[in-house]
Design a protein around this motif. Structure first.
Motif, PDB file in Angstrom:
ATOM      1  N   MET A 107     -49.216  -8.382 -41.250  1.00 52.62           N
ATOM      2  CA  MET A 107     -50.296  -8.109 -40.186  1.00 52.62           C
ATOM      3  C   MET A 107     -50.159  -6.539 -40.060  1.00 52.62           C
ATOM      4  O   MET A 107     -49.029  -5.835 -39.978  1.00 52.62           O
ATOM      5  CB  MET A 107     -49.514  -8.657 -38.840  1.00 52.62           C
ATOM      6  CG  MET A 107     -50.773  -8.280 -37.903  1.00 52.62           C
ATOM      7  SD  MET A 107     -50.359  -9.635 -36.370  1.00 52.62           S
ATOM      8  CE  MET A 107     -49.069  -8.662 -35.593  1.00 52.62           C
ATOM      9  N   SER A 108     -51.291  -5.956 -39.811  1.00 56.52           N
ATOM     10  CA  SER A 108     -51.576  -4.498 -39.627  1.00 56.52           C
ATOM     11  C   SER A 108     -52.397  -4.202 -38.524  1.00 56.52           C
ATOM     12  O   SER A 108     -53.324  -5.117 -38.161  1.00 56.52           O
ATOM     13  CB  SER A 108     -52.320  -3.957 -41.051  1.00 56.52           C
ATOM     14  OG  SER A 108     -51.415  -3.988 -42.241  1.00 56.52           O
ATOM     15  N   THR A 109     -52.497  -3.170 -38.022  1.00 54.70           N
ATOM     16  CA  THR A 109     -53.280  -2.817 -36.689  1.00 54.70           C
ATOM     17  C   THR A 109     -53.573  -1.292 -37.021  1.00 54.70           C
ATOM     18  O   THR A 109     -52.950  -0.425 -37.208  1.00 54.70           O
ATOM     19  CB  THR A 109     -52.492  -2.829 -35.645  1.00 54.70           C
ATOM     20  OG1 THR A 109     -51.745  -4.172 -35.165  1.00 54.70           O
ATOM     21  CG2 THR A 109     -53.207  -2.551 -34.426  1.00 54.70           C
ATOM     22  N   ILE A 110     -55.069  -1.257 -36.764  1.00 55.15           N
ATOM     23  CA  ILE A 110     -55.571   0.195 -36.742  1.00 55.15           C
ATOM     24  C   ILE A 110     -55.964   0.359 -35.301  1.00 55.15           C
ATOM     25  O   ILE A 110     -56.840  -0.213 -34.477  1.00 55.15           O
ATOM     26  CB  ILE A 110     -56.825   0.187 -37.623  1.00 55.15           C
ATOM     27  CG1 ILE A 110     -56.263   0.019 -39.153  1.00 55.15           C
ATOM     28  CG2 ILE A 110     -57.628   1.374 -37.377  1.00 55.15           C
ATOM     29  CD1 ILE A 110     -57.608  -0.102 -39.720  1.00 55.15           C
ATOM     30  N   SER A 111     -55.295   1.472 -34.514  1.00 53.18           N
ATOM     31  CA  SER A 111     -55.574   1.622 -33.283  1.00 53.18           C
ATOM     32  C   SER A 111     -56.040   3.216 -33.026  1.00 53.18           C
ATOM     33  O   SER A 111     -56.192   3.771 -31.522  1.00 53.18           O
ATOM     34  CB  SER A 111     -54.179   1.705 -32.313  1.00 53.18           C
ATOM     35  OG  SER A 111     -53.121   2.504 -32.694  1.00 53.18           O
ATOM     36  N   GLY A 112     -56.034   4.012 -33.960  1.00 51.50           N
ATOM     37  CA  GLY A 112     -56.894   5.356 -34.031  1.00 51.50           C
ATOM     38  C   GLY A 112     -57.831   5.353 -34.986  1.00 51.50           C
ATOM     39  O   GLY A 112     -58.767   4.316 -35.490  1.00 51.50           O
ATOM     40  N   SER A 113     -58.273   6.498 -35.436  1.00 52.20           N
ATOM     41  CA  SER A 113     -59.680   6.583 -36.191  1.00 52.20           C
ATOM     42  C   SER A 113     -59.179   6.846 -37.741  1.00 52.20           C
ATOM     43  O   SER A 113     -58.146   7.671 -38.252  1.00 52.20           O
ATOM     44  CB  SER A 113     -60.344   7.941 -36.013  1.00 52.20           C
ATOM     45  OG  SER A 113     -61.290   8.295 -36.667  1.00 52.20           O
ATOM     46  N   VAL A 114     -59.723   5.989 -38.629  1.00 46.32           N
ATOM     47  CA  VAL A 114     -59.361   6.258 -40.175  1.00 46.32           C
ATOM     48  C   VAL A 114     -60.970   6.565 -40.684  1.00 46.32           C
ATOM     49  O   VAL A 114     -61.988   5.912 -40.572  1.00 46.32           O
ATOM     50  CB  VAL A 114     -59.149   4.609 -40.701  1.00 46.32           C
ATOM     51  CG1 VAL A 114     -59.170   4.947 -42.239  1.00 46.32           C
ATOM     52  CG2 VAL A 114     -57.713   4.214 -39.926  1.00 46.32           C
ATOM     53  N   ALA A 115     -60.879   7.805 -41.188  1.00 44.95           N
ATOM     54  CA  ALA A 115     -62.128   8.463 -41.756  1.00 44.95           C
ATOM     55  C   ALA A 115     -62.657   8.177 -43.144  1.00 44.95           C
ATOM     56  O   ALA A 115     -63.673   8.725 -43.556  1.00 44.95           O
ATOM     57  CB  ALA A 115     -62.128   9.958 -41.611  1.00 44.95           C
ATOM     58  N   VAL A 116     -62.231   7.207 -43.963  1.00 45.76           N
ATOM     59  CA  VAL A 116     -62.238   6.623 -45.092  1.00 45.76           C
ATOM     60  C   VAL A 116     -62.565   5.301 -45.097  1.00 45.76           C
ATOM     61  O   VAL A 116     -61.894   4.734 -44.490  1.00 45.76           O
ATOM     62  CB  VAL A 116     -61.177   7.247 -46.082  1.00 45.76           C
ATOM     63  CG1 VAL A 116     -61.244   8.891 -46.209  1.00 45.76           C
ATOM     64  CG2 VAL A 116     -59.831   7.024 -45.717  1.00 45.76           C
ATOM     65  N   GLY A 117     -63.090   4.781 -46.225  1.00 48.80           N
ATOM     66  CA  GLY A 117     -63.014   3.199 -46.452  1.00 48.80           C
ATOM     67  C   GLY A 117     -61.712   2.855 -46.889  1.00 48.80           C
ATOM     68  O   GLY A 117     -60.674   3.559 -47.399  1.00 48.80           O
ATOM     69  N   ILE A 118     -61.413   1.716 -46.374  1.00 44.19           N
ATOM     70  CA  ILE A 118     -60.113   1.041 -46.798  1.00 44.19           C
ATOM     71  C   ILE A 118     -60.297  -0.264 -47.649  1.00 44.19           C
ATOM     72  O   ILE A 118     -61.204  -1.132 -47.611  1.00 44.19           O
ATOM     73  CB  ILE A 118     -59.208   0.822 -45.602  1.00 44.19           C
ATOM     74  CG1 ILE A 118     -59.868  -0.289 -44.616  1.00 44.19           C
ATOM     75  CG2 ILE A 118     -59.082   2.053 -44.626  1.00 44.19           C
ATOM     76  CD1 ILE A 118     -59.112  -0.795 -43.453  1.00 44.19           C
ATOM     77  N   THR A 119     -59.182  -0.598 -48.354  1.00 46.78           N
ATOM     78  CA  THR A 119     -59.120  -1.878 -49.090  1.00 46.78           C
ATOM     79  C   THR A 119     -58.084  -2.770 -48.651  1.00 46.78           C
ATOM     80  O   THR A 119     -56.911  -2.204 -48.515  1.00 46.78           O
ATOM     81  CB  THR A 119     -58.810  -1.644 -50.544  1.00 46.78           C
ATOM     82  OG1 THR A 119     -60.050  -0.728 -51.036  1.00 46.78           O
ATOM     83  CG2 THR A 119     -58.806  -3.014 -51.345  1.00 46.78           C
ATOM     84  N   LEU A 120     -58.291  -3.839 -48.227  1.00 47.67           N
ATOM     85  CA  LEU A 120     -57.438  -5.021 -47.627  1.00 47.67           C
ATOM     86  C   LEU A 120     -56.611  -5.300 -48.741  1.00 47.67           C
ATOM     87  O   LEU A 120     -56.960  -5.499 -50.035  1.00 47.67           O
ATOM     88  CB  LEU A 120     -58.137  -6.014 -47.106  1.00 47.67           C
ATOM     89  CG  LEU A 120     -59.011  -5.762 -45.790  1.00 47.67           C
ATOM     90  CD1 LEU A 120     -59.687  -7.221 -45.444  1.00 47.67           C
ATOM     91  CD2 LEU A 120     -58.036  -5.480 -44.573  1.00 47.67           C
ATOM     92  N   SER A 121     -55.050  -5.770 -48.488  1.00 49.30           N
ATOM     93  CA  SER A 121     -54.479  -6.070 -49.545  1.00 49.30           C
ATOM     94  C   SER A 121     -53.420  -7.030 -48.711  1.00 49.30           C
ATOM     95  O   SER A 121     -53.409  -7.324 -47.651  1.00 49.30           O
ATOM     96  CB  SER A 121     -53.524  -4.867 -49.994  1.00 49.30           C
ATOM     97  OG  SER A 121     -52.721  -4.163 -48.812  1.00 49.30           O
ATOM     98  N   THR A 122     -52.356  -7.553 -49.672  1.00 45.48           N
ATOM     99  CA  THR A 122     -51.474  -8.766 -49.115  1.00 45.48           C
ATOM    100  C   THR A 122     -50.316  -7.818 -48.611  1.00 45.48           C
ATOM    101  O   THR A 122     -49.498  -8.607 -48.157  1.00 45.48           O
ATOM    102  CB  THR A 122     -51.235  -9.388 -50.291  1.00 45.48           C
ATOM    103  OG1 THR A 122     -50.515  -8.847 -51.375  1.00 45.48           O
ATOM    104  CG2 THR A 122     -52.181 -10.428 -50.711  1.00 45.48           C
ATOM    105  N   GLY A 123     -50.059  -6.656 -48.792  1.00 49.73           N
ATOM    106  CA  GLY A 123     -48.791  -5.900 -48.080  1.00 49.73           C
ATOM    107  C   GLY A 123     -49.288  -4.338 -48.081  1.00 49.73           C
ATOM    108  O   GLY A 123     -50.566  -4.162 -48.395  1.00 49.73           O
ATOM    109  N   GLY A 124     -48.624  -3.636 -47.473  1.00 52.75           N
ATOM    110  CA  GLY A 124     -48.781  -2.071 -47.103  1.00 52.75           C
ATOM    111  C   GLY A 124     -49.685  -1.869 -45.769  1.00 52.75           C
ATOM    112  O   GLY A 124     -49.813  -2.653 -45.084  1.00 52.75           O
ATOM    113  N   SER A 125     -50.142  -0.952 -45.707  1.00 55.89           N
ATOM    114  CA  SER A 125     -50.802  -0.420 -44.562  1.00 55.89           C
ATOM    115  C   SER A 125     -52.102  -1.271 -44.206  1.00 55.89           C
ATOM    116  O   SER A 125     -52.240  -1.350 -42.793  1.00 55.89           O
ATOM    117  CB  SER A 125     -51.264   1.074 -44.676  1.00 55.89           C
ATOM    118  OG  SER A 125     -50.277   2.102 -45.034  1.00 55.89           O
TER     119      SER A 125
END
Length: 71
Positions: A1-19
């Motif tokens: 489980m991941s949470t973004i609570s700030g600004s991410v200025a690039v595209g992201i790729t979902l994965s089964t682990g990591g950020s």
């Protein structure tokens, strides 16, 4: 489980682990804004992904696909 609570200025790729693992929560103060070309949030077809979005997901320039920058 991941949470973004700030600004991410690039595209992201979902994965089964990591950020950026699924399930991903974007809080009301969070955003993913890809100002370049492509999707803001991308989930490869190799798995099912869950995103709980209370913030913003915005794709930038040409070539973006999917609803509201999500593919």
């Amino acid at each position: 489980m991941s949470t973004i609570s700030g600004s991410v200025a690039v595209g992201i790729t979902l994965s089964t682990g990591g950020s950026y693992s699924s399930p991903l929560t974007i809080t009301d103060k969070g955003s993913v804004q890809n100002g370049g070309t492509g999707d803001a949030v991308y989930g490869p077809g190799s798995a099912s992904w869950t995103i709980d979005n209370y913030g913003q997901i915005v794709a930038g320039g040409g070539g973006a696909s999917g609803y509201n920058g999500v593919a």
